[in-house]
Structure formats: structure tokens, C-alpha cells
Design an enzyme around this catalytic site. Structure first.
Site, PDB file in Angstrom:
ATOM      1  CD  GLU A 239      46.825 -68.275  42.132  1.00 52.40           C
ATOM      2  OE1 GLU A 239      46.397 -69.367  41.719  1.00 52.40           O
ATOM      3  OE2 GLU A 239      46.387 -67.193  41.742  1.00 52.40           O
TER       4      GLU A 239
ATOM      5  CG  ASP B 269      41.619 -60.742  41.441  1.00 53.04           C
ATOM      6  OD1 ASP B 269      41.420 -61.952  41.264  1.00 53.04           O
ATOM      7  OD2 ASP B 269      42.755 -60.234  41.520  1.00 53.04           O
TER       8      ASP B 269
END
EC number: 4.2.1.20
Lengths: 256, 408
Positions: free
Chosen positions: A47, A58
Site C-alpha cells: 500500500e 492518520d
């Protein structure tokens, strides 16, 4: 079945290891070397993060890697340039993960076309709403054979989970807890949720992400799913290394 | 005092999907979806509840001190040759319009059963207004503030702490308002069940732009009533307000949005000049994109990275603009001007000397453009004086022109 993600899950049902790394990190031209080492060390899926200035989903470690990558000069233009010939040497499926704003500005169709050209297999855009994808973009993604992978969380109810599973292609990304990436939460609290996911017999394979950092957490996740995704712990392992390849091999060996 | 009723169908209000024209929406990751959906599902019902409205109204009256005066500024009017009224949001408890929204949202949070509140703040005004209502209700409060803003707004940091709030420095990215907002959103992701996020401006995912506008719409509702009493007509010729995210402007415009004879003037922070590379004039410098889960105009690089704005006023130092305002800009319903740091400073000194009112730096941006609109002598102009200048004293003293101050 031409998409590499589908081929992977057809051939391997369990213990799939997906490693996240921000593109252009630690240095601008490390994108390919990192992918090479990951493939050699045995990662099943890669990824690649498309760095964004304001990555809401995040945690600090991945945000810092994004900030560094942007400072290194990474952008979608540069990334597609770096990926131009990567399929000559990388055969594992590759998924791009990022946020909607840079992709919108690049142009959704342009983006999908580029992904297909270079050989990217799937995309994760956490802030792209399901309804908007369905009405505006699904046809474009499908035209270019690109899988869009959606996230589910412990708070996603069954009806919505079914709908997400219906729209998702390749796999469903199960966020292990209500958290941003890199947060430690007790995995045992998530068991009930994992059981529920497993019991629903989704049409897509399931990979569990967020909070997976070592062999113990990887194995625990794999008990309920087809595999797991490691991001923050991997970024930490390579951010200050002097030997990228060795650090990556050691990290993967420690997990598998 | 009533919270504005449902206005779906109006060209300038939010539609059922949370959009103003092509702006708005809720571009949230799945981790935030339940939180945002809970608000979307419940906010209108809660706002319409008579018990809620009564409590809101009572607190605005007895605690905030509303209605805020509409003051005919005579000497300012003489200078700019029009009838200039100041809507005195600076006289509210905590010193700005921000408290109208935090009162509304804390009552909403209570009705949703939330036991913890988080907020972002730039200049600290919204942080103080949030910490204040949390103290009032005995609810835990965490305020995210850019570490750079914590340094330049020390008095407000002290106020928040005295009020019992935890002030958490945002150390990521550019360490200012945009990053404080990111951190607040992350906190909400990690605490989805017990926490309500009191967003301070008319931005962010639907329903925030609409919800915040409705709470702030008390401003335009009062303006209409007060103008009717003072002039015999409820509608002014102009309403002027400064715009960062756009909450005081949304409140000042609200009841006039569908009154085409009322001209709306928005003043953005020009910083050191729109083309200087140090500006926060989003409509002039921005492109369509997504910031803080809203599709709107925002300042970004050609690669889609959100850029750091500049303004002397921490409250206008935001690279985006609320989706309502992007729509008002695109449709031409509002006229967008911008004032530089220096122009805002001069306007602050001018208001202080002409009227004895020290305005907030944010509000001074609106005042700075009084000379550029082209008023006729009979025009009735309302300027939203969104806040007072106490928090900006250090900046004002530092930049004081040589010919002001002591004559001794």
C-alpha cells in the site's frame, strides 16, 4: 480475473501481509527500492501512501512521513513518473492510499487512467463518500479496472457494512478500533467486532488495519480475517535506517 | 429570539444533502461517519425543540447579555458619509460572537448525552467561548491550539486554563489553526462515543456550516428588529463582515440572504497583499477542493497540498472558507473585498479614536473597507463588530503610529 488483488486472494486465503509505506519516503527516490525489498522479503501486498498535508485519518507517525515526503518533492506527478516502469520488476499487487483533495485536483479520470497505465491495482481514499463514489466515479474506476477499497470500523452497523461490502472491490479494509493510525488499543476489545465481521461472510476478503505492529498483533488479526495491514510500525522501522533493504527484511521476518 | 427555521429550497441555504450549490458535503473517513451522521440526523430536531429554544434564548439573554446593541456610529458615519451602524458582538460575554455558537452547541451536546467536549481555536476566542460554556455546564473540555498560536495568544491560553480546560498544543504541520482543527478531528475519531466536537466556524462537514450559521443567525435577527425600531425599515442597504471561516458573516447575513436589496460585503484577510505570498484571501487565491471534510474554496499548491495562509489576525488565518461563503462568492450574492494587515491596523486605530471602541483585529478588516464600497449618503450600513480588541493589545501597542498616544 485480471486484477492482481483478486489473483492474490484467489491463491492465498490467510495470513496476507499488506505493508503501508508513504511514497517518496524516507528519501524521494526510495519508493521503488522500498517496494523491491518488500516484495523480496515476502510482503503480499503493498500500500503506497500518496502524501497529503492534512491526513485526517492518520496519526502523527504517518503524518510526519507525509510531511517529509512532500518536502522531498513527492507529488502525484512525481509518483506516476517513478512508477512508470515498476511492473517490469514488481509483481505483487499495489494499492495507492491517500486523500481526495490531491486526486480531485489531478482529475479523477486522469488519475484512474494513470493508475491503469503504470499497473496500480487498487485505491483507498478514506474521505471519498460512498454515495458520491457510486453516483460520480464508480463507472470511471471500473472502466480502468481499478479497485476502490472502502474502510469499515467497529461503529459501522450491519446494514452499512453490507452496502460497503457491495461497493468495495478487492477487499474490505477493517479498521481495528475507533482510532487514527498508530494508536495502541487493546486488541481483545475488538474481538466481538472481528467475530461479527467474520460471521457476516462478506463477499470481499477482509484485511485488518490500525494497531497491527508485530507478530502477535498480526497473528491475532489473521485469526479473524484474510490478513492484516501494517503501516506505522513499518514507517518507524525504516525512518532512521542507514540500510533500507536490511531494515525491511528484518521487519518482515519479525512479523511473518 | 428564535433559531432560524428550516429554509430548504432557498437558493442560499443548505440543501438536504448538505450542499450550498456545489460546495459543502461531508467528506469524512468512515471512522468519523457515525459521529457526523448522529449530528446530521438529530440537529434540526433538537434545534426546533421548544425546550431547547427556550434554554438557548434564556442563556443568550441572561448569560451572554443579548441582544447586543446596534450602535449608530456618528463620527464614523460623518467620515464615510453614510449611516453606519455597528452590531456590537464585542459586548458579548467572552468578547466576541463565538459564544452564540458555543452556547447552542453545548446545549446540543447535553441533549446528545455527551460528557466531553473538544474544540479547535486559532486566536483563542472560540477556545475561551468553549471553555466558558463547559465550565457553565460542568463538562470536561479539551481545546486544541497550534503551538505557534499558543505563543502569540498567551492571555487567551491563560483564560482557557483558568476556566478548567486542557489546552493541547498542535505540533503537526504548520502548528496553527488548520493543524489544531486536524488534531481536534483526530481526537473525535479516537473518542467517538462520549465526545462532542464544538467546531467554531461555519466550516467543516455538514451539518456544521448550517448548524453554526443557525446559532449565529441571532445576529441578523436582532439587526432586523433593531433597524426597524431605529429607521422604520428592517433591511439595511449593506451588511459588512470579516471572513475567516465565516461564522460572524454567516450570522450577520443570515436573515438577509434571500433579500436581494440588501448588499452583502465580505472582507477577507489580505495579509501583506493578495499577491505577496503572505495572504489569507481564500476566494482570490483558492481553488475548489476539500478541507476539513468540506468541499469548498481553499488555498493549495498545484499538487493539491493545503498551503499556509498569513494574516496579522489569528482568527482569519485559515486557508479555506465556509461552503456557504464559497457559494455566495460564486453566485455573486456577496461582494468579496480584502484588507491588508496594515489597513486593518489603521481601521482599528481609527475606530478607537472616532468612537472609543477598540475592535478585534478580525473585525477591523471589515471596518477597513468602509471607504471603498461607494456608499450614498442615505445608505444604511451595518458592520458586524465581531469582537473586542483586548486580545490584540500587544499587536496594537507594537504597531502604534508615532502620532498617537501621549502628547506630553
Amino acid at each position: 480475473m485480471s486484477n492482481r488483488i483478486d489473483q492474490l486472494f484467489a491463491a492465498k486465503k490467510n495470513g496476507i501481509l499488506n505493508i503501508y509505506c508513504t511514497a517518496g519516503f524516507p528519501e524521494l527516490n526510495d519508493t521503488l527500492p522500498v517496494m523491491r525489498s518488500l516484495q523480496a522479503a515476502g510482503a503480499d501486498l503493498i500500500e503506497l501512501g500518496m502524501p497529503f498535508s492534512d491526513p485526517l485519518a492518520d496519526g502523527p507517525v504517518i503524518q510526519d512521513s507525509s510531511t517529509r515526503a512532500i518536502r522531498n518533492g513527492m507529488s502525484l506527478r512525481v509518483l506516476f513518473e517513478q512508477l512508470k516502469d515498476f511492473r517490469k520488476e514488481i509483481s505483487v499487487p499495489v494499492v495507492l492510499m491517500g486523500y481526495l483533495n490531491p486526486v480531485l485536483l489531478y482529475g479523477i479520470e486522469n488519475f484512474c487512467k494513470k493508475c491503469a497505465e503504470v499497473g496500480v491495482d487498487g485505491v483507498i481514499l478514506p474521505d471519498l463518500p460512498m454515495d458520491e463514489y457510486e453516483s460520480d466515479y464508480k463507472a470511471i474506476f471500473e472502466q480502468y479496472g481499478l479497485h476502490l477499497i472502502f474502510l469499515v470500523t467497529p461503529e459501522t452497523n450491519d446494514a452499512r457494512l453490507r452496502k460497503i461490502d457491495g461497493l468495495s472491490r478487492g477487499f474490505v479494509y477493517a479498521v481495528s478500533s475507533s482510532s487514527t493510525t498508530g494508536k495502541d488499543k487493546d486488541m481483545s476489545h475488538q474481538q466481538q467486532y472481528f467475530e461479527r465481521l467474520k460471521g457476516m461472510q462478506l463477499k470481499n476478503p477482509v484485511l485488518i488495519g490500525f494497531g497491527i505492529k508485530d507478530k502477535a498483533t498480526f497473528d491475532a488479526a489473521c485469526a479473524y480475517s484474510n490478513g492484516a495491514i501494517i503501516g506505522t510500525a513499518f514507517i518507524r522501522a525504516i525512518e532512521n535506517t542507514t540500510n533500507l533493504d536490511t531494515a525491511i527484511r528484518q521487519f518482515i521476518a519479525g512479523v511473518k | 429570539m428564535k433559531i432560524a427555521e428550516n429554509t430548504f429550497g432557498s437558493r442560499y441555504h443548505v440543501d438536504e444533502k448538505g450542499f450550498y450549490g456545489r460546495f459543502g458535503g461531508a467528506y469524512v473517513p468512515e471512522m468519523l461517519y457515525p459521529n457526523v451522521e448522529e449530528l446530521q440526523t438529530n440537529y434540526l430536531q433538537i434545534l426546533r425543540d421548544p425546550g431547547f429554544q427556550q434554554e438557548f434564548e434564556q442563556l443568550l439573554r441572561d448569560y451572554v447579555g443579548r441582544p447586543s446593541p446596534l450602535y449608530l456610529a456618528k463620527r464614523l458615519s460623518e467620515k464615510y458619509k453614510a449611516n453606519i451602524y455597528l452590531k456590537r458582538e464585542d459586548l458579548n460575554h467572552t468578547g466576541a460572537h463565538k459564544v452564540n455558537n458555543t452556547i447552542g452547541q453545548i446545549l446540543l451536546a447535553k441533549r446528545l448525552g455527551k460528557t466531553r467536549v473538544i474544540a479547535e481555536t486559532g486566536a483563542g476566542q472560540h477556545g475561551v467561548a468553549t471553555a466558558t460554556v463547559c465550565a457553565l455546564m460542568g463538562i470536561e473540555c479539551v481545546v486544541y491550539m497550534g503551538s505557534i498560536d499558543i505563543q502569540r495568544q498567551a492571555p487567551n491560553v491563560a483564560r482557557m486554563r483558568m476556566l478548567g480546560a486542557t489546552v493541547v498544543p498542535a505540533t503537526s504541520g504548520s502548528k496553527t489553526l488548520k493543524d489544531a482543527t486536524n488534531e481536534a478531528i483526530r481526537d473525535w475519531i479516537n473518542n467517538p462515543v462520549n465526545t462532542h466536537y464544538i467546531l467554531g466556524t461555519a466550516a467543516g462537514p455538514h451539518p456544521y456550516p448550517d448548524m453554526v450559521s443557525r446559532f449565529q443567525s441571532v445576529i441578523s435577527e436582532e439587526i432586523r428588529k433593531q433597524l426597524l425600531e431605529k429607521t422604520g425599515k428592517p433591511n439595511p442597504d449593506y451588511v459588512m463582515a470579516c471572513i475567516g471561516g465565516g461564522s460572524n458573516a454567516a450570522g450577520a447575513y443570515y436573515h438577509f440572504l434571500d433579500e436581494p436589496d440588501v448588499k452583502l460585503i465580505a472582507v477577507e484577510a489580505g495579509g501583506k497583499g493578495v499577491n505577496s505570498g503572505f495572504s489569507a484571501a481564500t476566494t482570490q487565491l483558492g481553488k475548489l477542493g476539500i478541507i476539513h471534510a468540506s468541499k469548498t474554496l481553499l488555498m493549495q499548491t498545484e499538487d493539491g497540498q493545503i498551503t499556509e495562509p498569513h494574516s496579522i489576525s489569528a482568527g482569519l488565518d485559515y486557508p479555506g472558507i465556509g461552503p456557504l461563503h464559497a457559494h455566495l462568492y460564486e453566485t455573486g450574492r456577496a461582494t468579496f473585498l480584502n484588507a491588508t494587515d496594515d489597513e486593518a491596523l489603521q481601521a482599528a486605530y481609527e475606530l478607537t479614536r472616532l468612537e472609543g471602541i477598540i475592535p478585534a483585529l478580525e473585525s477591523s478588516h471589515a471596518l477597513a473597507k468602509l471607504g471603498e464600497v461607494g456608499f450614498k449618503p442615505d445608505d444604511v450600513v451595518v458592520v458586524c463588530l465581531s469582537g473586542r480588541g483586548d486580545k490584540d493589545m500587544e499587536t496594537y501597542i507594537r504597531n502604534l503610529p508615532a502620532n498617537t498616544g501621549d502628547n506630553a
